[in-house]
Design an enzyme around this catalytic site. Structure first.
Site, PDB file in Angstrom:
ATOM      1  N   CYS A   1      40.515  31.954  35.227  1.00 30.68           N
ATOM      2  CA  CYS A   1      39.969  30.898  34.470  1.00 30.68           C
ATOM      3  C   CYS A   1      40.086  30.772  32.842  1.00 30.68           C
ATOM      4  CB  CYS A   1      38.435  30.473  34.691  1.00 30.68           C
ATOM      5  SG  CYS A   1      37.432  31.768  34.438  1.00 30.68           S
TER       6      CYS A   1
ATOM      7  N   ASP B   1      21.355  22.568  41.925  1.00 25.72           N
ATOM      8  CA  ASP B   1      20.415  23.438  42.127  1.00 25.72           C
ATOM      9  C   ASP B   1      20.787  24.657  43.097  1.00 25.72           C
ATOM     10  OD1 ASP B   1      18.695  21.835  40.697  1.00 25.72           O
ATOM     11  OD2 ASP B   1      17.806  20.626  42.426  1.00 25.72           O
TER      12      ASP B   1
ATOM     13  N   ASP C   1      39.682  21.020  31.903  1.00 26.16           N
ATOM     14  CA  ASP C   1      39.542  22.385  32.691  1.00 26.16           C
ATOM     15  C   ASP C   1      40.970  22.320  33.383  1.00 26.16           C
ATOM     16  OD1 ASP C   1      39.096  24.496  34.152  1.00 26.16           O
ATOM     17  OD2 ASP C   1      37.277  23.970  34.906  1.00 26.16           O
TER      18      ASP C   1
ATOM     19  N   HIS D   1      32.531  30.576  34.034  1.00 21.02           N
ATOM     20  CA  HIS D   1      33.468  29.940  34.288  1.00 21.02           C
ATOM     21  C   HIS D   1      34.178  29.273  32.777  1.00 21.02           C
ATOM     22  CE1 HIS D   1      36.821  27.614  35.648  1.00 21.02           C
ATOM     23  NE2 HIS D   1      36.447  26.636  35.689  1.00 21.02           N
TER      24      HIS D   1
ATOM     25  N   ASN E   1      24.584  21.885  36.180  1.00 17.74           N
ATOM     26  CA  ASN E   1      23.222  21.600  36.703  1.00 17.74           C
ATOM     27  C   ASN E   1      23.092  21.401  37.994  1.00 17.74           C
ATOM     28  OD1 ASN E   1      21.964  19.990  34.428  1.00 17.74           O
ATOM     29  ND2 ASN E   1      24.145  18.669  34.268  1.00 17.74           N
TER      30      ASN E   1
END
Length: 685
Positions: free
Chosen positions: A274, A397, A355, A332, A395
């Protein structure tokens, strides 16, 4: 008398490169200019002077089969939406004409050809003047990539070096990277990306026209940096086997990668991960004139089923298991590019996520973005491009599940703050981190980015923190950032919040892991039993010795977990921490730091002190775009524990500006690389 005609055309390289802030490209001996601003050429005539009454000049600009023909006038007044040319009347000389050519601020990026036509009463003559490169112009307020402050343009467009942030939030690694914007062959390779792209092969005219739009440009580059769908620049490899190419961690700059790709006939370069994909994309975008910066997202979620939940599984003894397609990468790396989004409206202007690491398809192609950062923050999943994917990355969980040996769920906890706990980039003008987490998300707690992970066992609900009267809480905390050659010392804090005694089994487990993988086998563990009196808080100190972790960790990370089991109820809870071991740094020193000018040799030194408990040797590589040609390599012979080695290097700066000298020492028979860098200011003479 000699026939009237053109004796020569001077592209005024020095003047134009200076005016267009493209001085760095002077080594290419090409005219490199920015759209929306005039550049100057001088035409020396022969035979007789130019006669405005009977003679006329026209200029033809060609990009592929697209062209614009413009008369050369005596008026500076012109339409900013069209190509135009005028003779400079402030210095009028009819045997040596100074002509300014100006492109619209929305002109397509590329390598143009231009021709000059001279018409007289006797007919017309054509002279092929040559080629020039046209780039985006972040200095021009009419350009879609205009960025308002000079320090931003210096950092995000002109700077040819930077830092990539890796590791973990508690133990950040600043990896130096040379973007190599101005190295030979890089400019040409960046434009070759479009020539090789499937869009160009399918419809050249449409590709040339679309290259006016930074949204289109950035999307093409995002796809072409990886090679999943096309003849892109880099081949990704996360297997750990790099025998067929170069390990991603060994690259130190973009220039070698882009040149190798172009010189091989556009065969993908092996290998990238990456940070390499992102750093090479940053090079391409800056070369094209689009403001760009490299972003690191720590604890980055890859949510394959788009439910905004990442599940992590552990055994009863604290071993992390590989049981899910979803994953959390410790970090990342992607890029942001600055542009106006005329397709979405002005509220989405500014930084856009792109990306190039091939993870998911977007529009059928492995690319991602541009996704407006403001849209990510406000969960505008209705907007293009790829906002849901990036939103989840920062974001999602985390549900942590403890499984018994029969695969029964015996423990559960939920963490809403781990993912995207720190999002950062290099600060403008300084070699340090800038925290931009608040650009991507509404931060609940200012301390949340570095809080330790804890787990609660409660009769009431495992999804909520225990109340004051119920449950057991366990915390796992490192006493300090782990450093190579020193023990890893950590504390396990257990709080009995009930008014009854507890007998608890304690399982400690450590595994090595790569930043994007589930951990490998356990390399260290410890098991025991503790007693807790009612309402007692107990703290256990443990340590992992260097000889226990050095052979398995290297540049990788450690997953450390503790599982507590209530012997009476069989309820279990877990706390975990993933961290890296900070390597020592190479120390770089430069003589006469305040007296560094182009084309004057100077001496630098690189020093390494062995912090390990055993002798080491290795290969030292030193590089610095604009400071030394290519790379210099030196063998470092066996160095005892605590021993020091110093290597001298001769530098010969080729251009003024702030340059990065970087060094890396690959230790023999290990997977450890020691790095260091120094920013060097080369002054104008």
């Amino acid at each position: 008398m000699e026939d009237f005609g053109i004796q020569y055309v001077n592209l005024e390289l020095s003047e134009n490169l200076g005016r267009h802030r493209t001085n760095g490209f002077s080594n290419s001996n090409s005219l490199v200019v920015r759209r929306g601003a005039p550049f100057n050429i001088t035409i020396k005539l022969k035979g007789r002077p130019f006669n405005p009454q009977t003679d006329s000049l026209r200029i033809k600009i060609t990009l592929g089969r697209l062209y614009a023909m413009m008369p050369v006038t005596f008026s500076k007044k012109h339409s900013s939406s069209k190509w135009n040319a005028y003779i400079d009347q402030s210095n009028l000389n009819f045997t040596k004409l100074s002509i300014f050519i100006s492109s619209p601020a929305s002109a397509s990026v590329g390598c143009y050809k231009f021709q000059l036509y001279v018409s007289t009463q006797d007919g017309q003559k054509c002279v092929v003047v040559g080629d020039f490169f046209l780039l985006c112009n972040p200095w021009c307020s009419e350009d879609a990539v205009y960025i308002p402050f000079e320090d931003q343009r210096e950092e995000y467009v002109l700077s040819d070096s930077g830092l990539l942030f890796m590791g973990t939030p508690m133990n950040l690694v600043s990896r130096p990277w040379s973007f190599d914007l101005y190295e030979p062959g890089v400019l040409e390779a960046c434009l070759d990306l479009f020539k090789v792209s499937p869009q160009h092969q399918k419809n050249r005219r449409k590709d040339y026209l679309n290259r006016s739009n930074p949204v289109y440009i950035s999307r093409i580059v995002s796809a072409m940096i990886n090679s999943e769908d096309d003849r892109g620049v880099l081949k990704g490899n996360w297997t750990g086997d790099f025998k067929q190419g170069v390990s991603p961690s060994k690259w130190t700059g973009s220039g070698d990668i882009l040149r190798q790709w172009a010189q091989s006939g556009y065969s993908p370069v092996k290998y990238g991960q990456c940070w390499v994909f992102a750093a090479v994309m940053c090079t391409v975008m800056r070369v094209l004139g689009i403001p760009c910066r490299v972003i690191s997202n720590f604890n980055s979620a890859h949510d394959t089923n788009a439910n905004l939940v990442i599940e992590e599984y552990y055994s009863e003894t604290g071993q992390k298991l590989n049981r899910t397609q979803d994953s959390i990468w410790n970090f990342h790396v992607w890029v942001e590019c600055w542009m106006s989004r005329r397709d979405l409206g002005p509220e989405m202007d500014g930084w856009q996520v792109l990306d190039p690491t091939p993870q998911e398809r977007s529009g059928g192609v492995f690319c991602c973005g541009p996704a407006p950062v403001k849209g990510i923050k406000n969960q505008r999943t209705d907007l293009i491009y790829d906002i849901p994917f990036v939103y989840a990355a920062v974001n999602a969980d985390v549900h942590t599940i403890i499984l018994s040996s029969q695969d029964q769920v015996v423990g559960f906890s939920k963490d809403t703050e781990k993912v995207g706990s720190l999002i950062c980039t290099k600060a403008i003008g300084y070699p340090r981190l800038q925290n931009i987490t608040g650009d991507y998300k509404y931060i609940k707690s200012p301390t949340s980015t570095l809080s330790s992970r804890s787990s609660t066992m409660s009769d009431d609900s495992t999804r909520r923190k225990a109340t004051a009267s119920k449950g057991v809480i366990v915390f796992l905390t490192l006493t300090q950032s782990p450093v190579a050659g020193k023990p890893v010392i950590f504390l396990v804090k257990v709080m009995n919040k009930q008014k009854i005694p507890k007998m608890m089994k304690v399982h400690l487990n450590a595994q090595a892991k790569e930043y994007n993988h589930s951990p490998s086998e356990t390399f260290w563990g410890k098991h025991g039993v503790i007693q807790l009196a009612p309402m007692e808080v107990k703290v256990i100190q443990e340590y992992i010795l260097p000889e226990q972790y050095e052979h398995v960790v290297g540049d990788n990370l450690i997953n450390l977990a503790v599982v507590l089991e209530d012997i009476a109820t069989s309820e279990r809870m877990l706390a975990s921490e993933e961290f890296n071991i900070a390597s020592p740094e190479l120390i770089i020193q430069v003589a006469d730091e305040n007296d560094i000018v182009p084309n004057k040799e100077l001496t630098a030194s690189v020093t390494f002190t062995n912090p390990f408990s055993h002798p080491v040797s290795g290969l030292l590589t030193v590089a610095g775009a604009g400071l030394i040609a290519g790379k210099q390599m030196f063998r470092i012979s066996s160095l005892r524990p605590g021993g020091r080695a110093t290597q001298s290097i001769t530098l010969n700066p080729s251009m003024a500006g702030v340059k990065m000298l970087q060094a890396s020492l690959l230790l023999s028979d290990t997977i450890i690389t020691i790095r260091g860098f120094k920013m060097i200011s080369v002054n104008n003479i």
